[in-house]
Scaffold this motif. Structure first.
Motif, PDB file in Angstrom:
ATOM      1  N   LYS A  81       5.602  -3.173  -6.935  1.00 51.30           N
ATOM      2  CA  LYS A  81       3.897  -2.632  -6.670  1.00 51.30           C
ATOM      3  C   LYS A  81       3.220  -4.062  -6.251  1.00 51.30           C
ATOM      4  CE  LYS A  81       0.923  -0.001  -7.323  1.00 51.30           C
ATOM      5  NZ  LYS A  81       0.782   1.374  -6.479  1.00 51.30           N
ATOM      6  N   CYS A 114       7.756  -8.609  -5.093  1.00 57.02           N
ATOM      7  CA  CYS A 114       8.508  -6.922  -4.900  1.00 57.02           C
ATOM      8  C   CYS A 114       7.797  -5.920  -5.524  1.00 57.02           C
ATOM      9  CB  CYS A 114      10.020  -7.376  -5.598  1.00 57.02           C
ATOM     10  SG  CYS A 114       9.964  -7.739  -7.357  1.00 57.02           S
ATOM     11  N   ASP A 121       0.773  -6.543   0.707  1.00 58.00           N
ATOM     12  CA  ASP A 121       0.838  -5.634   1.962  1.00 58.00           C
ATOM     13  C   ASP A 121      -0.494  -4.826   2.418  1.00 58.00           C
ATOM     14  OD1 ASP A 121       3.126  -6.904   2.338  1.00 58.00           O
ATOM     15  OD2 ASP A 121       4.242  -5.044   1.920  1.00 58.00           O
ATOM     16  N   THR A 122      -0.884  -4.271   1.507  1.00 56.53           N
ATOM     17  CA  THR A 122      -2.290  -3.540   1.540  1.00 56.53           C
ATOM     18  C   THR A 122      -3.304  -4.423   1.987  1.00 56.53           C
ATOM     19  OG1 THR A 122      -1.424  -1.525   0.281  1.00 56.53           O
ATOM     20  CG2 THR A 122      -3.720  -1.634   0.786  1.00 56.53           C
ATOM     21  N   LYS A 143       4.051  -6.274  -4.202  1.00 61.25           N
ATOM     22  CA  LYS A 143       4.137  -6.317  -2.795  1.00 61.25           C
ATOM     23  C   LYS A 143       3.761  -5.541  -1.879  1.00 61.25           C
ATOM     24  CE  LYS A 143       7.899  -7.079   0.802  1.00 61.25           C
ATOM     25  NZ  LYS A 143       7.315  -6.163   1.769  1.00 61.25           N
ATOM     26  N   GLU A 144       3.545  -4.130  -2.670  1.00 57.33           N
ATOM     27  CA  GLU A 144       2.817  -3.346  -1.920  1.00 57.33           C
ATOM     28  C   GLU A 144       1.406  -3.507  -1.988  1.00 57.33           C
ATOM     29  OE1 GLU A 144       1.671   1.415  -2.942  1.00 57.33           O
ATOM     30  OE2 GLU A 144       3.713   0.594  -3.586  1.00 57.33           O
ATOM     31  N   THR A 145       0.886  -3.993  -2.980  1.00 55.59           N
ATOM     32  CA  THR A 145      -0.444  -4.441  -3.188  1.00 55.59           C
ATOM     33  C   THR A 145      -0.850  -5.684  -2.177  1.00 55.59           C
ATOM     34  OG1 THR A 145      -0.430  -3.735  -5.599  1.00 55.59           O
ATOM     35  CG2 THR A 145      -2.365  -5.277  -4.651  1.00 55.59           C
TER      36      THR A 145
END
Length: 538
Positions: free
Chosen positions: A252, A250, A258-259, A254-256
């Protein structure tokens, strides 16, 4: 039909008239008749022995085919390969080569024959399984479901029990679910299987599932319905599935992730030409790896492996993206050269590698609650909050598990013995307390406990007569499955057996092939061959 009494009498008179009792001619005639009889019996015996040997060879080849997950039709291929090998190895001995080749050609290995052999072999293994499981006092189940190549839902049910000598983990059944897969339907199919094969549902002491609603529903799920039959039933959520749930990201992180996933998909999936150029560049640069890995949530170790590969190929990826003209490629390049962003990637890679290592340690056959709990405590030493997220035994106190591992360290008070009484209602709680006290004073058992493993200690060192109740509790705990790993691994075998080229394989034959692949029973090939109607037909 035997000749009539008058006819036999006439023949005897004729023989006596032509060959008097005292004549040498009569003795020679009798000797010749005896020799002829023995020759006939020998010929029949040799023929029968040869046919049994051919059948045994056919059974052995069929067993090896099923173990290797190969099609039934490969039997004839194996025969032709065997004949070719013998022809080459014995090419200087024509007589012996001819004999061996003729014997090999007599072995029946057609697809239909191999199918029948697999049916017989699987039935023999299943018979041994039923016999041993009926003798067991406690049975633990691991249950999971998955679709095969034809989208048929297959319910895999494995049983773990003590057969008197060792603990066994065997495929109990593979049940096809043709319609809806509700808890009621699964419960009905499972109980019908138990009744059909004379098994006692009341012997089930624990069940581990993947946590699906149809399995763990309080009222309509399988666990709820089994608990109505066996109130003392313990139900666990697969510990490996829990570890995967704990890896959900979840914020930062999760953002990493996903990138990184988009970056990998851009390089490998957006264009086959682009993917080919990237692999060619890695080959030219003699990179550590030849390609990136794709992420899949279905695979337990996927995230960690993907992140490790991206970290290892960071410089090569940046160089390759520099050669592309698209805006997306430049954005991914800036991501790779940004040390702050890559700091999150490296941190996430370390965390996922740590969880992957734990997952691998929890996988495998013959794991128990004791070994898995011990591994979790070792991994998350000092992190009690994290450990409780993984803990797979919420209904078992630490004293119960401590008793299994260190039976001399627990007290004989009524707290944990009362819990033991709930697990195994038939035990005598007072007798259990006395046995714990007696065990704590036994120097012999303490010395043996130091020299052997936990399983070996309870199976071979603790006398059944003196410690009936303590041994019963220990065996119950050692019987429990900690995860559904064995079910998950069986589905890999199932997909290899019923592949796209064998998608018309029947459910019955799929069950038989999977049983042979997963079983530890070994059939008596010679005994089965002697009980079969043996012939040389194909």
């Amino acid at each position: 039909l035997l000749p009539s009494k008058n006819l036999r009498s006439t023949q005897t008179e004729h023989f006596n008239a032509n060959y008097p009792p005292e004549s040498d001619q009569r003795k020679q005639k009798i000797a010749n008749m005896i020799t002829s009889y023995k020759r006939s019996v020998s010929t029949i015996s040799k023929s029968t022995s040869a046919q049994e040997s051919a059948t045994a060879a056919s059974l052995q080849v069929s067993w090896n085919l099923a173990k290797a997950k190969k099609p039934f039709a490969d039997g004839e291929l194996m025969k032709s390969c065997a004949v070719a090998m013998v022809s080459e190895v014995l090419r200087h001995d024509e007589k012996q080569k001819k004999t061996v080749v003729e014997l090999l050609k007599q072995v029946p290995l057609s697809a239909n024959t191999a199918t029948q052999r697999v049916e017989v072999l699987a039935a023999d293994c299943f018979s041994h399984l039923l016999t041993d499981s009926k003798k067991a006092e406690a049975i633990s189940l691991a249950i999971d479901s998955s679709c095969d190549r034809t989208d048929m839902e297959q319910l895999s049910v494995f049983a773990r029990f003590f057969d008197g000598k060792t603990f066994r983990e065997e495929l109990l059944c593979l049940l096809p679910l043709t319609g809806r897969t509700t808890g009621e339907i699964i419960f009905t199919e499972l109980t019908q299987f138990f009744v059909k094969n004379g098994l006692d549902v009341g012997k089930i002491v624990s069940i581990v599932t993947d946590g699906a609603p149809s399995m763990v529903g309080q009222h309509k799920g399988l666990v709820g319905r089994l608990s109505a039959v066996k109130p003392a039933l313990l139900a666990f959520h697969c510990i490996i599935h829990k570890s995967v749930l704990c890896a959900k990201l979840c914020g930062k992180m999760k953002e990493t992730m996903d990138t990184v996933t988009r970056l990998v998909n851009f390089v490998c999936e957006s264009s086959s030409l682009q993917h080919g150029l990237f692999r060619a560049m890695l080959d030219e640069m003699s990179a550590e790896h030849k390609d990136l890995l794709l992420h899949s949530d279905v695979h337990w170790l996927s995230k960690g492996r993907v992140l490790e590969r991206v970290c290892d190929l960071r410089d090569e990826l940046a160089s390759f993206l520099s050669t592309l003209q698209s805006q997306k490629a430049q954005e991914f390049k800036m991501f790779l050269i940004d040390n702050d962003m890559m700091g999150y990637v490296f941190f996430l890679c370390d965390i996922m590698s740590h969880l992957n290592c734990l997952s691998l340690q929890l996988q495998g056959k013959n794991h128990t609650l004791r070994t898995c709990t011990r591994q979790l405590k070792k991994t998350f030493r000092g992190e009690s909050c994290t450990f409780h997220r993984f803990e797979c035994t919420p209904k078992l106190s630490s004293d119960i598990l401590l008793f299994l591992r260190q039976p001399f360290s627990v007290s004989a008070d009524g707290q944990w013995t009362a819990e033991a009484k709930k697990l195994w209602p038939s035990i005598d709680e007072a007798a259990l307390q006395m046995e714990v006290l007696e065990m704590g004073t036994s120097d012999v058992l303490k010395a043996q406990h130091r020299d052997v493993g936990v399983n070996d200690f309870w199976i071979n060192m603790v006398p059944q007569a003196r410690f009936k109740n303590t041994r019963a509790i220990a065996m119950l705990l050692l019987t429990m499955f900690p995860s559904t790993y064995i079910c998950e691994s069986s589905y890999s075998s199932m997909n290899s057996i019923k592949n796209q080229d064998r998608n018309r394989l029947s459910n019955a034959h799929l069950d038989q092939c999977l049983r042979i692949v997963t079983t530890e029973y070994k059939p008596d090939i010679r005994s089965i061959a002697s009980s079969q109607c043996c012939h040389f037909s194909h």
